[in-house]
Design an enzyme around this catalytic site. Sequence first.
Site, PDB file in Angstrom:
ATOM      1  CG  ASP A   1      69.921  13.104  92.457  1.00  0.00           C
ATOM      2  OD1 ASP A   1      69.572  13.616  91.373  1.00  0.00           O
ATOM      3  OD2 ASP A   1      70.818  13.574  93.174  1.00  0.00           O
TER       4      ASP A   1
ATOM      5  CG  ASN B   1      77.088  16.858 100.152  1.00  0.00           C
ATOM      6  OD1 ASN B   1      75.897  16.725  99.924  1.00  0.00           O
ATOM      7  ND2 ASN B   1      77.560  17.829 100.919  1.00  0.00           N
ATOM      8  CG  HIS B   2      74.316  13.456  99.169  1.00  0.00           C
ATOM      9  ND1 HIS B   2      74.581  14.648  98.532  1.00  0.00           N
ATOM     10  CD2 HIS B   2      74.066  12.562  98.182  1.00  0.00           C
ATOM     11  CE1 HIS B   2      74.489  14.490  97.232  1.00  0.00           C
ATOM     12  NE2 HIS B   2      74.177  13.223  96.994  1.00  0.00           N
TER      13      HIS B   2
ATOM     14  CD  GLN C   1      70.379  13.023  96.713  1.00  0.00           C
ATOM     15  OE1 GLN C   1      70.234  14.247  96.674  1.00  0.00           O
ATOM     16  NE2 GLN C   1      70.828  12.339  95.679  1.00  0.00           N
TER      17      GLN C   1
ATOM     18  CG  ASP D   1      74.046  17.193 103.585  1.00  0.00           C
ATOM     19  OD1 ASP D   1      73.432  16.693 102.630  1.00  0.00           O
ATOM     20  OD2 ASP D   1      74.349  18.399 103.645  1.00  0.00           O
TER      21      ASP D   1
ATOM     22  NE  ARG E   1      81.480  15.969  89.274  1.00  0.00           N
ATOM     23  CZ  ARG E   1      80.255  16.012  89.763  1.00  0.00           C
ATOM     24  NH1 ARG E   1      79.770  15.009  90.466  1.00  0.00           N
ATOM     25  NH2 ARG E   1      79.493  17.056  89.541  1.00  0.00           N
TER      26      ARG E   1
ATOM     27  CG  ASP F   1      78.310  15.309  93.646  1.00  0.00           C
ATOM     28  OD1 ASP F   1      78.112  15.946  92.603  1.00  0.00           O
ATOM     29  OD2 ASP F   1      77.418  15.060  94.477  1.00  0.00           O
TER      30      ASP F   1
ATOM     31  CD  GLU G   1      78.978  19.711  91.148  1.00  0.00           C
ATOM     32  OE1 GLU G   1      78.035  20.001  90.394  1.00  0.00           O
ATOM     33  OE2 GLU G   1      78.893  18.861  92.056  1.00  0.00           O
TER      34      GLU G   1
ATOM     35  CG  HIS H   1      76.142  15.653  85.257  1.00  0.00           C
ATOM     36  ND1 HIS H   1      77.362  16.271  85.404  1.00  0.00           N
ATOM     37  CD2 HIS H   1      75.723  15.372  86.510  1.00  0.00           C
ATOM     38  CE1 HIS H   1      77.659  16.350  86.689  1.00  0.00           C
ATOM     39  NE2 HIS H   1      76.685  15.817  87.381  1.00  0.00           N
ATOM     40  CG  ASP H   2      73.964  18.779  87.549  1.00  0.00           C
ATOM     41  OD1 ASP H   2      73.181  17.810  87.604  1.00  0.00           O
ATOM     42  OD2 ASP H   2      74.946  18.893  88.298  1.00  0.00           O
TER      43      ASP H   2
END
Length: 556
Positions: free
Chosen positions: A65, A107-108, A173, A175, A203, A205, A248, A315-316
């Site tokens: 990813d 997060n993961h 991934q 969590d 930053r 995520d 984010e 970037h997404d």
Amino acid sequence: MRITETSDMWWKNAVVYCLDVETFLDSDGDGVGDLAGLAQRIDYLAQLGVTCLWLMPFYPSPQRDDGYDVTDMYGVDRRYGDPGHLVEVIRTAHDRGMRVIADLLVNHTSDKHPWFVSARRSTTSRYRDYYVWRDTEPPDTSDQVVFPDKEDSIWELDERTGEWYLHHFYRHQPDLNVANPAVVEEIIRVIEYWLEVGMDGFRVDAVPFFVSDVETGAGQHATDPHRLLEQVRAFLVRRRGDAVLLGEVNLPYADQVRFFGDGEGNQLHMMFDFAAMQATYLSFARGDARPLRDTLARRPEILPTCQWATFLRNHDELTLDQLSEDERQEVFDSFGADPELQLYGRGLRRRLPPMLDGDPRRIRMAYSLLFSLPGSPTLFYGEEIGMGENLDIPGRMSVRSPMQWSSGRNGGFSSAAPSRLPRPVTGDGYAPEHVNVADQTRDPGSLWSCIRSLIWLRRTCPEIGWGRYEAIDVGAHQVFAHRCDLEQAATIALHNLGPDPVVVTLPPTGDDEEVELVDAFDHAHLAAATEPVDITLDGYGYRWLRLRRAGEAIIP
């Protein structure tokens, strides 16, 4: 307020630049961008006017990813160099007046992370509760997956232990369980480590996906993500009072504002303004300023210690999930009607210039609007030269092609064979022979020169980041007009979102004393601001104006 106070919260007036080390510059010819290559380009970023460098994940990773599947939160992927190379980047950036922030991934992890490798071996592993498990078959959660083209559930059965683990993103991934105090301690140690290395913040995520009231079958993992952010913020303030947390958080304003700290200002310092970004594209599609104006009117008041980060691309995929179905379709019809250009039914996998048909008037107006909006502007690498997407790259990665430095082989990104690059260079009309840094930095009429001028102008207008925002009614729905005030300083910006010229009337400022309007770019006197003033805007034209009191100089 004194101008010197702006240094206490540097991020309120920052110009943020996001890049992926892997695709920025390859210094050793192995086909992969690296930290040594980035160090060579710090002066380029300083010349552009960037004040904060945001590094996408550089940690060790299986790269399933693009680095967001991390196996070591304390490391540097060997493909990019070693920790010493990273320190050189940070030190050089600091010397050139730039802060550096890194992606904080709480997060993961990757399923190859030692914690998860141990956790799935046995239900009695010490790392088992670092993740979220359930021992009963989960209900249908297909409506909760982030990537519906790849996953149909947020739970995955682990055959060895016969239990399911939670993953809001990909199944590789898992969590993290932030309800576990041991996990929070690990997160704090990660933050502490990178602060000691020299990072100026993070930053954060995927903030809304922190485990919160997830039904696990046992209920033991319900937690309050806001409590975690409070703990992280408190630690950050103790260790580095000027460090920043940029989150984010793609939620409606009413939900999003809670992540600033519910009036306490004790969670995130900054958040990306997804609502305004999406309204901007609806306004572009309609040639009508009202969607953006109405959205900013709903933007909640925030404490002086908080800030919005404004952006046009990241970037997404270009997510449009906060628009209504009909509004989203309007944007699709205008900027990506072909289903090949769309993703997940909610976004576009395109960069800005191709969406605007390469029209230099529209592109420059769009970036002028970005830099004039209240908040701190954020650029994604290559935006400053007008890079396009590469649709041969699957999914949302289409906007993450190698940086285009010159018209030479591989766009000057690498001397390796094209087959060894992490992703192919963009072709056709946005290929390096047409779009590159070397040509544009030598051309005073280029997009790069335009954006550099906008950045430097923006840096002379602290009222945009610090001041009070007010929309201005100029009698033309295609014109977005607004004003930002901070004590004696004021900037007025006007942007014509339509293709036809228009004459608009600025109302009097309401000041009792003598005030004049001055062009912010060339400082030419326009008119006294105490009377209505007619302003002519070309199709997709824009103007920045400063208010100057009699006898007062504006420098620069």
